[in-house]
Design a protein around this motif. Structure first.
Motif, PDB file in Angstrom:
ATOM      1  N   GLU A   1       3.748   5.984 -26.657  1.00 41.89           N
ATOM      2  CA  GLU A   1       4.043   4.642 -27.171  1.00 41.89           C
ATOM      3  C   GLU A   1       4.352   3.655 -26.045  1.00 41.89           C
ATOM      4  OE1 GLU A   1       7.947   6.971 -27.704  1.00 41.89           O
ATOM      5  OE2 GLU A   1       5.868   7.357 -28.117  1.00 41.89           O
ATOM      6  N   ASN A   2       4.676   4.136 -24.850  1.00 39.55           N
ATOM      7  CA  ASN A   2       4.919   3.243 -23.723  1.00 39.55           C
ATOM      8  C   ASN A   2       3.633   2.631 -23.181  1.00 39.55           C
ATOM      9  OD1 ASN A   2       7.603   3.744 -23.922  1.00 39.55           O
ATOM     10  ND2 ASN A   2       7.721   5.116 -22.179  1.00 39.55           N
ATOM     11  N   ASP A   3       2.473   3.175 -23.566  1.00 39.19           N
ATOM     12  CA  ASP A   3       1.202   2.626 -23.110  1.00 39.19           C
ATOM     13  C   ASP A   3       0.974   1.212 -23.638  1.00 39.19           C
ATOM     14  OD1 ASP A   3       0.832   5.060 -21.910  1.00 39.19           O
ATOM     15  OD2 ASP A   3      -0.629   5.787 -23.378  1.00 39.19           O
ATOM     16  N   LYS A   4       1.603   0.875 -24.748  1.00 39.32           N
ATOM     17  CA  LYS A   4       1.415  -0.443 -25.342  1.00 39.32           C
ATOM     18  C   LYS A   4       1.973  -1.544 -24.462  1.00 39.32           C
ATOM     19  CE  LYS A   4       1.698   1.591 -29.876  1.00 39.32           C
ATOM     20  NZ  LYS A   4       2.581   1.853 -31.001  1.00 39.32           N
ATOM     21  N   ARG A   5       2.945  -1.217 -23.626  1.00 41.02           N
ATOM     22  CA  ARG A   5       3.537  -2.230 -22.734  1.00 41.02           C
ATOM     23  C   ARG A   5       2.576  -2.599 -21.622  1.00 41.02           C
ATOM     24  NH1 ARG A   5       9.389   0.074 -21.573  1.00 41.02           N
ATOM     25  NH2 ARG A   5       8.357   0.231 -19.591  1.00 41.02           N
ATOM     26  N   HIS A   6       1.656  -1.705 -21.277  1.00 42.14           N
ATOM     27  CA  HIS A   6       0.691  -1.943 -20.203  1.00 42.14           C
ATOM     28  C   HIS A   6      -0.706  -1.620 -20.705  1.00 42.14           C
ATOM     29  CE1 HIS A   6       3.925  -2.429 -17.327  1.00 42.14           C
ATOM     30  NE2 HIS A   6       4.451  -1.306 -17.748  1.00 42.14           N
ATOM     31  N   PRO A   7      -1.292  -2.483 -21.541  1.00 49.24           N
ATOM     32  CA  PRO A   7      -2.653  -2.187 -22.013  1.00 49.24           C
ATOM     33  C   PRO A   7      -3.652  -2.316 -20.881  1.00 49.24           C
ATOM     34  CG  PRO A   7      -1.947  -4.340 -22.748  1.00 49.24           C
ATOM     35  CD  PRO A   7      -0.764  -3.718 -22.071  1.00 49.24           C
ATOM     36  N   LYS A   8      -4.669  -1.488 -20.930  1.00 46.82           N
ATOM     37  CA  LYS A   8      -5.710  -1.501 -19.897  1.00 46.82           C
ATOM     38  C   LYS A   8      -6.416  -2.844 -19.927  1.00 46.82           C
ATOM     39  CE  LYS A   8      -7.911   2.323 -18.893  1.00 46.82           C
ATOM     40  NZ  LYS A   8      -8.884   3.419 -18.859  1.00 46.82           N
ATOM     41  N   GLN A   9      -6.596  -3.427 -18.742  1.00 51.39           N
ATOM     42  CA  GLN A   9      -7.207  -4.753 -18.651  1.00 51.39           C
ATOM     43  C   GLN A   9      -8.622  -4.673 -18.174  1.00 51.39           C
ATOM     44  OE1 GLN A   9      -4.481  -6.779 -16.107  1.00 51.39           O
ATOM     45  NE2 GLN A   9      -2.998  -7.018 -17.713  1.00 51.39           N
TER      46      GLN A   9
ATOM     47  N   ARG B   1      -8.404   0.104 -10.252  1.00 54.60           N
ATOM     48  CA  ARG B   1      -7.429  -0.241 -11.285  1.00 54.60           C
ATOM     49  C   ARG B   1      -7.567   0.648 -12.522  1.00 54.60           C
ATOM     50  NH1 ARG B   1      -3.739  -3.851 -10.955  1.00 54.60           N
ATOM     51  NH2 ARG B   1      -4.797  -5.067  -9.402  1.00 54.60           N
ATOM     52  N   GLY B   2      -8.780   1.027 -12.873  1.00 52.58           N
ATOM     53  CA  GLY B   2      -8.986   1.920 -14.016  1.00 52.58           C
ATOM     54  C   GLY B   2      -8.346   3.281 -13.793  1.00 52.58           C
ATOM     55  N   GLU B   3      -8.423   3.781 -12.557  1.00 56.04           N
ATOM     56  CA  GLU B   3      -7.797   5.062 -12.239  1.00 56.04           C
ATOM     57  C   GLU B   3      -6.280   4.983 -12.362  1.00 56.04           C
ATOM     58  OE1 GLU B   3      -8.979   6.479  -8.411  1.00 56.04           O
ATOM     59  OE2 GLU B   3     -11.103   6.121  -8.818  1.00 56.04           O
ATOM     60  N   VAL B   4      -5.706   3.844 -11.993  1.00 56.70           N
ATOM     61  CA  VAL B   4      -4.254   3.665 -12.086  1.00 56.70           C
ATOM     62  C   VAL B   4      -3.822   3.720 -13.547  1.00 56.70           C
ATOM     63  CG1 VAL B   4      -2.362   2.048 -11.683  1.00 56.70           C
ATOM     64  CG2 VAL B   4      -4.117   2.365  -9.943  1.00 56.70           C
ATOM     65  N   TYR B   5      -4.546   3.019 -14.408  1.00 55.62           N
ATOM     66  CA  TYR B   5      -4.226   3.032 -15.833  1.00 55.62           C
ATOM     67  C   TYR B   5      -4.428   4.421 -16.428  1.00 55.62           C
ATOM     68  CZ  TYR B   5      -3.540  -1.987 -16.189  1.00 55.62           C
ATOM     69  OH  TYR B   5      -3.043  -3.262 -16.060  1.00 55.62           O
TER      70      TYR B   5
END
Length: 84
Positions: free
Chosen positions: A76-84, A58-62
């Motif tokens: 700025e689109n990274d904010k919609r999918h923050p790393k979990q 999952r880290g590689e995907v992010y």
């Protein structure tokens, strides 16, 4: 009354025009190359995230998603999918 109507119309017009100038808005992908690149990043991210075998990576995907957005100039689109 007429002044209020004119101010209201101007505010509504300004509100409608504001999203049209967003460079990385994926809803404008048909007419904006940068938005098309951002949409491609989003599609790839969602496809890889929904893959059953990616749970361990999952880290590689992010990281790939963030790199793709950076390359497209749409960080700025990274904010919609923050790393979990």
């Amino acid at each position: 009354m007429n002044k209020f109507a004119i101010v209201t119309a101007a505010a509504l017009f300004a509100g409608m025009m504001t999203p049209a100038f967003a460079d990385c808005d994926t809803r404008n992908a048909d007419e904006d190359k940068q938005a098309a690149a951002a949409e491609k990043c989003e599609d790839t991210f969602l496809r890889r995230q929904n893959d059953n075998g990616v749970q361990d990576k999952r880290g590689e995907v992010y990281d790939a998603f963030y790199a793709c957005n950076a390359k497209a100039g749409c960080s700025e689109n990274d904010k919609r999918h923050p790393k979990q």
